[in-house]
Design an enzyme around this catalytic site. Structure first.
Site, PDB file in Angstrom:
ATOM      1  CE  LYS A   8     -10.776 -33.998  -4.663  1.00  0.00           C
ATOM      2  NZ  LYS A   8     -11.998 -33.162  -4.486  1.00  0.00           N
ATOM      3  CG  ASP A 175      -7.939 -31.601  -2.585  1.00  0.00           C
ATOM      4  OD1 ASP A 175      -8.335 -31.372  -1.430  1.00  0.00           O
ATOM      5  OD2 ASP A 175      -8.592 -31.322  -3.609  1.00  0.00           O
TER       6      ASP A 175
END
Length: 339
Positions: A8, A175
């Site tokens: 990401k 996350d």
């Protein structure tokens, strides 16, 4: 079962002052990118869980989020079962460390967690092929953990809904919950409050890998020392809907990362490289997460590939072009095992 666990980037990352629980509140727009770790997860007749990874410096013990995810999910299933038993897979004392010098050990008790039609009466062989750099701010470990949850949701026949898995993901890494709601989301809190959101109009990312990793804890420590955390960093929020419609050259100047100053204070050469790359590429270059990876956005693949070649030619960095918010194809066929 073969899974692709994507990296990401934080397109926009604002960070507030440390909370009483030791975490920092954040506001971030994250998207997945087309760089993947590969997870091979198979059933084993032996009563053990074995994680193998050949990448130096990647642990195969309880500190690896793949292992942590498996134990946390097993423990949650056991607590929710009618028997209320924690089976062997739920005990962190039975992690095997074959690739860190230890020997595989058999589980001491018969596994067999049950919740409805759930079946966990087998061990696991997990092979992790790391392609996402460690300490790069790309969320590789969290993604590996999240996709382990998805795989076991399928293998153990749990069929748990997304929200239930996200609660477990939030407990293993800040996350991790994002990767269950990708490819694009706005995240708040310490990252566990995830709002699925549209992807940006830009479709290509130039990823620049720095030679030195930056431990997240070190960057946040320097962030606190520099007193950079302010409540005003988190409010008001940007006009997210408007941002999704912008071309890359329009969006890049608006994006911020409050951790950059702290990261560049730790590694000034990274800060200098960012400035030089911005001059070279004639566009803003941002840092992802707590670093040390840098990135920029492009509307066309050819533009991004030209920029990657130029960056590697002029600087001693590795640079690649990847798709922004890609659609992965793996053993879960895009369904991610989540309803």
């Amino acid at each position: 079962m073969l899974l692709q666990a994507p990296a990401k980037i934080n397109l926009h990352l604002r960070v507030g002052p440390m909370r009483g629980d030791g975490f920092h509140p954040i506001l971030t727009w994250m998207t997945t990118v087309g760089l993947f770790d590969i997870l091979q997860i198979d059933r084993s007749q032996r009563r053990e869980i074995v994680l193998r990874c050949e990448t130096p410096g990647v642990p195969c013990d309880a500190s690896n989020l793949v292992v942590k995810a498996a134990f946390t999910l097993a423990d949650s299933v056991a607590k929710g079962s009618s028997a209320g038993l924690i089976a062997s897979l739920g005990s962190p004392t039975h992690i095997t460390q074959k690739d860190t010098g230890g020997e595989a050990r058999e589980l001491d008790r018969e596994p067999g967690i049950r919740e409805g039609d759930a079946v966990t009466d087998f061990g696991l062989n997990v092979t992790l092929h790391k392609r996402i750099p460690v300490g790069a701010g790309l969320g590789g470990g969290s993604s590996d953990g999240a996709f382990t949850l998805l795989a076991l949701n399928h293998l153990w026949n749990l069929n748990w809904p997304r929200q239930r898995l996200m609660e477990i993901a939030s407990s293993i890494g800040s996350d991790a919950a994002f990767f269950l709601s990708g490819p694009s989301a706005i995240c708040r809190g310490r990252g566990e409050e995830v709002e699925k959101f549209a992807s940006p109009a830009a479709k290509w990312v130039l990823l620049i890998f720095w030679s030195q990793p930056l431990p997240t804890s070190h960057v946040y420590r320097r962030f606190d020392e520099l007193r950079l955390g302010k409540d005003s960093n988190l409010s008001p929020e940007p006009p997210w809907n408007d941002w999704t419609k912008l071309k890359s050259h329009e969006l890049l100047p608006l994006m911020m990362n409050d951790l950059e100053q702290a990261a560049f204070a730790i590694d000034p050469s990274l800060g200098r490289a960012r400035i030089e790359l911005e001059r070279l590429l004639d566009r803003p270059v941002r840092m992802s997460g707590s670093g040390s990876s840098l990135f920029s956005l492009y509307d066309e693949k050819a533009e991004a590939e030209t920029a990657a070649a130029l960056a590697m030619q002029r600087h001693e960095v590795q640079a690649i072009t990847v798709e922004l918010a890609p659609v992965g194809t793996d053993s879960l066929n895009g369904e991610n095992g989540v309803r």
